[in-house]
Enzyme design. Structure first.
Site, PDB file in Angstrom:
ATOM      1  N   TYR A 109       0.822  -1.217   0.000  1.00 43.14           N
ATOM      2  CA  TYR A 109       0.000   0.000   0.000  1.00 43.14           C
ATOM      3  C   TYR A 109       0.851   1.259   0.000  1.00 43.14           C
ATOM      4  O   TYR A 109       0.458   2.267  -0.561  1.00 43.14           O
ATOM      5  CB  TYR A 109      -0.926   0.018   1.223  1.00 43.14           C
ATOM      6  CG  TYR A 109      -2.183  -0.803   1.066  1.00 43.14           C
ATOM      7  CD1 TYR A 109      -2.110  -2.170   0.832  1.00 43.14           C
ATOM      8  CD2 TYR A 109      -3.434  -0.214   1.153  1.00 43.14           C
ATOM      9  CE1 TYR A 109      -3.258  -2.924   0.698  1.00 43.14           C
ATOM     10  CE2 TYR A 109      -4.594  -0.962   1.020  1.00 43.14           C
ATOM     11  CZ  TYR A 109      -4.501  -2.312   0.798  1.00 43.14           C
ATOM     12  OH  TYR A 109      -5.644  -3.057   0.661  1.00 43.14           O
TER      13      TYR A 109
ATOM     14  N   ASP B   1     -11.751 -10.057   3.910  1.00 44.78           N
ATOM     15  CA  ASP B   1     -12.994 -10.067   3.126  1.00 44.78           C
ATOM     16  C   ASP B   1     -13.518 -11.501   3.035  1.00 44.78           C
ATOM     17  O   ASP B   1     -14.712 -11.751   3.165  1.00 44.78           O
ATOM     18  CB  ASP B   1     -12.757  -9.527   1.705  1.00 44.78           C
ATOM     19  CG  ASP B   1     -13.217  -8.081   1.552  1.00 44.78           C
ATOM     20  OD1 ASP B   1     -13.197  -7.358   2.571  1.00 44.78           O
ATOM     21  OD2 ASP B   1     -13.593  -7.691   0.436  1.00 44.78           O
TER      22      ASP B   1
HETATM   23  C1  IPM Z   1     -10.313  -2.221   3.679  1.00 42.24           C
HETATM   24  C2  IPM Z   1     -10.626  -1.627   2.342  1.00 42.24           C
HETATM   25  C3  IPM Z   1      -9.559  -0.595   2.014  1.00 42.24           C
HETATM   26  C4  IPM Z   1      -8.223  -1.304   1.936  1.00 42.24           C
HETATM   27  C5  IPM Z   1      -9.829   0.226   0.743  1.00 42.24           C
HETATM   28  C6  IPM Z   1     -11.171   0.913   0.784  1.00 42.24           C
HETATM   29  C7  IPM Z   1      -8.728   1.203   0.455  1.00 42.24           C
HETATM   30  O1  IPM Z   1     -10.710  -2.609   1.373  1.00 42.24           O
HETATM   31  O2  IPM Z   1     -10.272  -1.465   4.683  1.00 42.24           O
HETATM   32  O3  IPM Z   1     -10.111  -3.426   3.755  1.00 42.24           O
HETATM   33  O4  IPM Z   1      -7.853  -1.833   0.872  1.00 42.24           O
HETATM   34  O5  IPM Z   1      -7.523  -1.348   2.937  1.00 42.24           O
HETATM   35 MG    MG Z   2     -10.540  -4.583   2.118  1.00 38.21          MG
END
Ligand code: IPM
Ligand code: MG
Length: 364
Positions: free
Chosen positions: A141, A251
């Site tokens: 990131y 997720d």
């Molecule tokens: C999360 C989300 C974020 C991430 C996005 C919205 C940038 O998917 O908090 O998991 O990738 O971290």
């Molecule tokens: Mg996410």
């Protein structure tokens, strides 16, 4: 006690679910004699429209002075243009980095009364209760180089999975601290058979483990972990992993709980320890769900559970956190359901009604 809170409702269903969490917080304040001072600001698309940036410097400064931040959700089709200079998600990433929120806690708990509302077999998910600790300010990131360039052969792009031993150490410690108060079993997730950053991760995890002789450390490859989450999630208790792996795995894990509307999260600037107040940002893991916005449909439970995490980690109010969690338990046991967790014979309610009933119980 007095606490200063920045509230960032954001976009889509964000404002609706945040309203309900605030209701619950007020009920707790009244019952236990605390004063939660709320300062409501903009973030995400709402901030882009009104302030020209996904989170303003002023808002960031206010967050730095506050005890905690409560966030709804960011994003929506209006701001989705891939060529846009600024995106709602930038606000979230900027906050994580500049507020030093390196530890993202994502608990996954299957409520016994909801085992039938998931896609998995009840016997696989009944009793599932684990927590992911995701590193939040490093890896792909934020690592540099991160860029695109033109060559004679075509376009190229690079992201860097960059970690220092210090960054790994502090997040692994969060995992050990939590594991110590749970089943004393920590799983460190990496890809050490391929990635150099994962080999450093594993080495540091082994070094830190020496400070936690009461906790058993296990290493799991990320691909195997993604399989284990579906195959035998009860095996899992406390897991720690790097940013991108954690994004993807959480997720996946959220589906065990039946709905994303049931999962809270905390992003902390320190190692959580009982009785110590740590600055943090609290948000549901679901997104802004633009198609559900403004219809009194969204499930506010994830945000209310995030508020319980805030009471626990940023305000060191364990009793109050438990009161919120118990109120949620009771309300589900009594059969109240929002659309996403609805099943036969239960009582369907909207966002506001769910918030009212939980706040009523939390304040009793
Ligand atoms: C999360 C989300 C974020 C991430 C996005 C919205 C940038 O998917 O908090 O998991 O990738 O971290
Ligand atoms: Mg996410």
């Amino acid at each position: 006690m007095d606490f200063n809170l920045i509230v960032l409702p954001g976009d889509g269903v964000g404002p609706e679910v945040v309203d309900e969490a605030v209701k619950v917080l007020k009920a707790i304040g009244k019952r236990y004699g605390h004063n939660f001072n709320l300062n409501i600001r903009l973030v995400g698309g709402a901030a882009i429209d009104a302030e020209g940036t996904a989170v303003s410097k002023e808002t960031l400064e206010l967050c730095k002075k506050a005890d905690a931040v409560l966030l709804g959700a960011v994003g929506g089709p209006k701001w989705d243009d891939p060529l846009a200079k600024v995106r709602p998600e930038d606000g979230l990433l900027e906050m994580r980095k500049s507020l030093g929120l390196f530890a993202n806690l994502r608990p996954v708990k299957v409520f016994p009364m909801l085992v039938d509302s998931t896609n998995l077999k009840p016997e696989v998910i009944r009793g599932v209760d684990f927590i992911f600790v995701r590193e939040l300010t490093g890896g792909l990131y934020f690592g540099k180089p991160k860029k695109r360039w033109q060559t004679e052969k075509g376009r190229m792009a690079v992201d860097s999975m960059l970690y220092s031993d210090k960054e790994i150490e502090r997040i692994v410690r969060v995992g050990f601290e939590l594991a110590r108060h749970r089943q004393k079993k920590l799983i460190s997730v990496d890809k050490a058979n391929v990635l150099e950053s994962s080999r450093l991760w594993r080495q540091v995890a082994i070094e830190v483990a020496k400070d936690y002789p009461d906790v058993t450390l296990e290493h799991m490859l990320v691909d195997a972990c993604s399989m284990r989450i579906i195959q035998n999630p009860k095996y899992l208790d406390t897991l720690v992993t790097e940013n991108t792996f954690g994004d993807i795995l959480t997720d996946e894990a959220s589906m065990l709980a039946g709905s994303m509307g049931m999962l809270p999260s905390a992003s902390l600037a320190g190692v959580p320890q009982a009785g110590i107040k740590i600055f943090g940002l609290y948000e549901p893991i679901h997104g802004s769900a633009p198609r559900r916005a403004g219809q009194n449909l969204a499930n506010p439970i994830a945000t209310i559970m995030s508020t319980a995490m805030m009471l626990r980690y940023s305000f060191a109010l364990e009793k109050e956190a438990k009161a919120v969690e118990k109120a949620i338990d009771d309300v589900l046991n009594e059969g109240y359901r929002t659309y996403d967790i609805m099943s036969e014979g239960k009582t369907r309610v909207g966002t506001r009604e769910m918030g009212d009933i939980i706040a009523g119980k939390a304040g009793e």
